[in-house]
Design a protein around this motif. Sequence first.
Motif, PDB file in Angstrom:
ATOM      1  N   VAL A  50       0.842  -1.201   0.000  1.00 21.84           N
ATOM      2  CA  VAL A  50       0.000   0.000   0.000  1.00 21.84           C
ATOM      3  C   VAL A  50       0.875   1.248   0.000  1.00 21.84           C
ATOM      4  O   VAL A  50       0.629   2.185  -0.758  1.00 21.84           O
ATOM      5  CB  VAL A  50      -0.962   0.000   1.212  1.00 21.84           C
ATOM      6  CG1 VAL A  50      -1.650   1.343   1.363  1.00 21.84           C
ATOM      7  CG2 VAL A  50      -1.986  -1.110   1.068  1.00 21.84           C
ATOM      8  N   ARG A  51       1.914   1.268   0.833  1.00 26.45           N
ATOM      9  CA  ARG A  51       2.808   2.431   0.884  1.00 26.45           C
ATOM     10  C   ARG A  51       3.485   2.679  -0.458  1.00 26.45           C
ATOM     11  O   ARG A  51       3.591   3.818  -0.905  1.00 26.45           O
ATOM     12  CB  ARG A  51       3.861   2.248   1.974  1.00 26.45           C
ATOM     13  CG  ARG A  51       3.344   2.584   3.329  1.00 26.45           C
ATOM     14  CD  ARG A  51       4.482   2.588   4.331  1.00 26.45           C
ATOM     15  NE  ARG A  51       4.010   1.862   5.495  1.00 26.45           N
ATOM     16  CZ  ARG A  51       4.482   0.713   5.923  1.00 26.45           C
ATOM     17  NH1 ARG A  51       5.475   0.127   5.319  1.00 26.45           N
ATOM     18  NH2 ARG A  51       3.978   0.136   6.978  1.00 26.45           N
ATOM     19  N   VAL A  55       3.122   6.075  -2.649  1.00 26.22           N
ATOM     20  CA  VAL A  55       4.271   6.868  -3.076  1.00 26.22           C
ATOM     21  C   VAL A  55       4.193   7.135  -4.574  1.00 26.22           C
ATOM     22  O   VAL A  55       4.410   8.253  -5.030  1.00 26.22           O
ATOM     23  CB  VAL A  55       5.594   6.154  -2.712  1.00 26.22           C
ATOM     24  CG1 VAL A  55       6.777   6.753  -3.466  1.00 26.22           C
ATOM     25  CG2 VAL A  55       5.824   6.232  -1.220  1.00 26.22           C
ATOM     26  N   THR A  56       3.851   6.123  -5.332  1.00 21.26           N
ATOM     27  CA  THR A  56       3.745   6.286  -6.784  1.00 21.26           C
ATOM     28  C   THR A  56       2.655   7.274  -7.150  1.00 21.26           C
ATOM     29  O   THR A  56       2.861   8.191  -7.954  1.00 21.26           O
ATOM     30  CB  THR A  56       3.461   4.933  -7.461  1.00 21.26           C
ATOM     31  OG1 THR A  56       4.487   4.020  -7.099  1.00 21.26           O
ATOM     32  CG2 THR A  56       3.428   5.072  -8.964  1.00 21.26           C
ATOM     33  N   GLU A  57       1.478   7.117  -6.554  1.00 22.64           N
ATOM     34  CA  GLU A  57       0.344   7.993  -6.872  1.00 22.64           C
ATOM     35  C   GLU A  57       0.596   9.439  -6.429  1.00 22.64           C
ATOM     36  O   GLU A  57       0.367  10.374  -7.192  1.00 22.64           O
ATOM     37  CB  GLU A  57      -0.924   7.471  -6.193  1.00 22.64           C
ATOM     38  CG  GLU A  57      -1.436   6.173  -6.764  1.00 22.64           C
ATOM     39  CD  GLU A  57      -1.902   6.318  -8.198  1.00 22.64           C
ATOM     40  OE1 GLU A  57      -2.726   7.203  -8.471  1.00 22.64           O
ATOM     41  OE2 GLU A  57      -1.421   5.545  -9.041  1.00 22.64           O
ATOM     42  N   ARG A  79       6.909  10.007  12.051  1.00 22.80           N
ATOM     43  CA  ARG A  79       7.666   9.129  11.169  1.00 22.80           C
ATOM     44  C   ARG A  79       7.735   9.833   9.816  1.00 22.80           C
ATOM     45  O   ARG A  79       6.824  10.568   9.438  1.00 22.80           O
ATOM     46  CB  ARG A  79       6.975   7.768  10.999  1.00 22.80           C
ATOM     47  CG  ARG A  79       6.771   7.028  12.287  1.00 22.80           C
ATOM     48  CD  ARG A  79       8.109   6.534  12.836  1.00 22.80           C
ATOM     49  NE  ARG A  79       7.912   5.742  14.024  1.00 22.80           N
ATOM     50  CZ  ARG A  79       8.039   6.189  15.271  1.00 22.80           C
ATOM     51  NH1 ARG A  79       8.360   7.435  15.487  1.00 22.80           N
ATOM     52  NH2 ARG A  79       7.861   5.401  16.300  1.00 22.80           N
ATOM     53  N   SER A  80       8.814   9.569   9.081  1.00 24.90           N
ATOM     54  CA  SER A  80       8.945  10.266   7.798  1.00 24.90           C
ATOM     55  C   SER A  80       9.774   9.468   6.810  1.00 24.90           C
ATOM     56  O   SER A  80      10.525   8.567   7.183  1.00 24.90           O
ATOM     57  CB  SER A  80       9.600  11.638   8.016  1.00 24.90           C
ATOM     58  OG  SER A  80      10.921  11.476   8.484  1.00 24.90           O
ATOM     59  N   PHE A  81       9.612   9.833   5.545  1.00 24.30           N
ATOM     60  CA  PHE A  81      10.458   9.380   4.451  1.00 24.30           C
ATOM     61  C   PHE A  81      11.089  10.620   3.861  1.00 24.30           C
ATOM     62  O   PHE A  81      10.394  11.599   3.583  1.00 24.30           O
ATOM     63  CB  PHE A  81       9.650   8.699   3.338  1.00 24.30           C
ATOM     64  CG  PHE A  81       9.227   7.295   3.631  1.00 24.30           C
ATOM     65  CD1 PHE A  81      10.121   6.362   4.111  1.00 24.30           C
ATOM     66  CD2 PHE A  81       7.929   6.901   3.393  1.00 24.30           C
ATOM     67  CE1 PHE A  81       9.720   5.053   4.348  1.00 24.30           C
ATOM     68  CE2 PHE A  81       7.523   5.607   3.628  1.00 24.30           C
ATOM     69  CZ  PHE A  81       8.425   4.680   4.112  1.00 24.30           C
ATOM     70  N   ARG A  82      12.394  10.594   3.649  1.00 29.07           N
ATOM     71  CA  ARG A  82      13.047  11.682   2.940  1.00 29.07           C
ATOM     72  C   ARG A  82      13.005  11.396   1.446  1.00 29.07           C
ATOM     73  O   ARG A  82      12.639  10.307   1.014  1.00 29.07           O
ATOM     74  CB  ARG A  82      14.487  11.818   3.414  1.00 29.07           C
ATOM     75  CG  ARG A  82      14.577  12.390   4.818  1.00 29.07           C
ATOM     76  CD  ARG A  82      16.022  12.457   5.209  1.00 29.07           C
ATOM     77  NE  ARG A  82      16.544  11.089   5.296  1.00 29.07           N
ATOM     78  CZ  ARG A  82      16.870  10.491   6.424  1.00 29.07           C
ATOM     79  NH1 ARG A  82      16.752  11.114   7.543  1.00 29.07           N
ATOM     80  NH2 ARG A  82      17.331   9.257   6.417  1.00 29.07           N
ATOM     81  N   ARG A  83      13.414  12.361   0.665  1.00 32.95           N
ATOM     82  CA  ARG A  83      13.364  12.227  -0.790  1.00 32.95           C
ATOM     83  C   ARG A  83      14.139  11.001  -1.279  1.00 32.95           C
ATOM     84  O   ARG A  83      13.695  10.297  -2.176  1.00 32.95           O
ATOM     85  CB  ARG A  83      13.907  13.493  -1.454  1.00 32.95           C
ATOM     86  CG  ARG A  83      13.742  13.482  -2.942  1.00 32.95           C
ATOM     87  CD  ARG A  83      14.133  14.819  -3.544  1.00 32.95           C
ATOM     88  NE  ARG A  83      13.648  14.897  -4.886  1.00 32.95           N
ATOM     89  CZ  ARG A  83      12.461  15.334  -5.239  1.00 32.95           C
ATOM     90  NH1 ARG A  83      11.614  15.748  -4.335  1.00 32.95           N
ATOM     91  NH2 ARG A  83      12.095  15.382  -6.497  1.00 32.95           N
ATOM     92  N   THR A  84      15.302  10.702  -0.679  1.00 27.79           N
ATOM     93  CA  THR A  84      16.079   9.539  -1.114  1.00 27.79           C
ATOM     94  C   THR A  84      15.316   8.247  -0.846  1.00 27.79           C
ATOM     95  O   THR A  84      15.335   7.330  -1.656  1.00 27.79           O
ATOM     96  CB  THR A  84      17.446   9.476  -0.405  1.00 27.79           C
ATOM     97  OG1 THR A  84      17.247   9.535   1.009  1.00 27.79           O
ATOM     98  CG2 THR A  84      18.341  10.619  -0.836  1.00 27.79           C
ATOM     99  N   LEU A  89      11.756   3.766  -2.927  1.00 23.79           N
ATOM    100  CA  LEU A  89      10.452   3.122  -3.060  1.00 23.79           C
ATOM    101  C   LEU A  89       9.954   3.191  -4.497  1.00 23.79           C
ATOM    102  O   LEU A  89       9.394   2.238  -5.015  1.00 23.79           O
ATOM    103  CB  LEU A  89       9.434   3.749  -2.116  1.00 23.79           C
ATOM    104  CG  LEU A  89       9.460   3.275  -0.672  1.00 23.79           C
ATOM    105  CD1 LEU A  89       8.493   4.083   0.169  1.00 23.79           C
ATOM    106  CD2 LEU A  89       9.130   1.806  -0.575  1.00 23.79           C
ATOM    107  N   ARG A  90      10.153   4.327  -5.153  1.00 22.49           N
ATOM    108  CA  ARG A  90       9.737   4.460  -6.545  1.00 22.49           C
ATOM    109  C   ARG A  90      10.473   3.460  -7.430  1.00 22.49           C
ATOM    110  O   ARG A  90       9.900   2.869  -8.323  1.00 22.49           O
ATOM    111  CB  ARG A  90      10.021   5.879  -7.057  1.00 22.49           C
ATOM    112  CG  ARG A  90       8.990   6.870  -6.630  1.00 22.49           C
ATOM    113  CD  ARG A  90       9.187   8.196  -7.349  1.00 22.49           C
ATOM    114  NE  ARG A  90       8.729   9.241  -6.458  1.00 22.49           N
ATOM    115  CZ  ARG A  90       9.445  10.277  -6.063  1.00 22.49           C
ATOM    116  NH1 ARG A  90      10.662  10.454  -6.496  1.00 22.49           N
ATOM    117  NH2 ARG A  90       8.935  11.161  -5.242  1.00 22.49           N
TER     118      ARG A  90
END
Length: 95
Positions: A50-51, A55-57, A79-84, A89-90
């Motif tokens: 799902v994540r 991320v793609t959408e 909690r976070s995701f940075r650009r890298t 994930l992409r």
Amino acid sequence: MLTVVRNNQDRIVAACDWWLVDEQGFWNPYGVYVYLNRLESNPGINLHTVRRFLVTEISALVPQAVGVYWEPRVQSGLRSFRRTQLSQLRQEVMA
């Protein structure tokens, strides 16, 4: 913004409410951070899948996003995701 995840039978399996914010965390339609307000999913759904879909959408809708963050319901703190991490994930999705 509401993003819905559907399965192969076109049934809703998850939904995520999110919006763009600025560096201070305030709503801004031109913000560079994505705040995931709420993610709801059916029991038994693989949240990693799902994540990756989210991320793609979301990255297609807001390519200027620098990062994504959220506050878990069961734990304190953010909690976070940075650009890298988003890029990784992409890449997984595209592979």
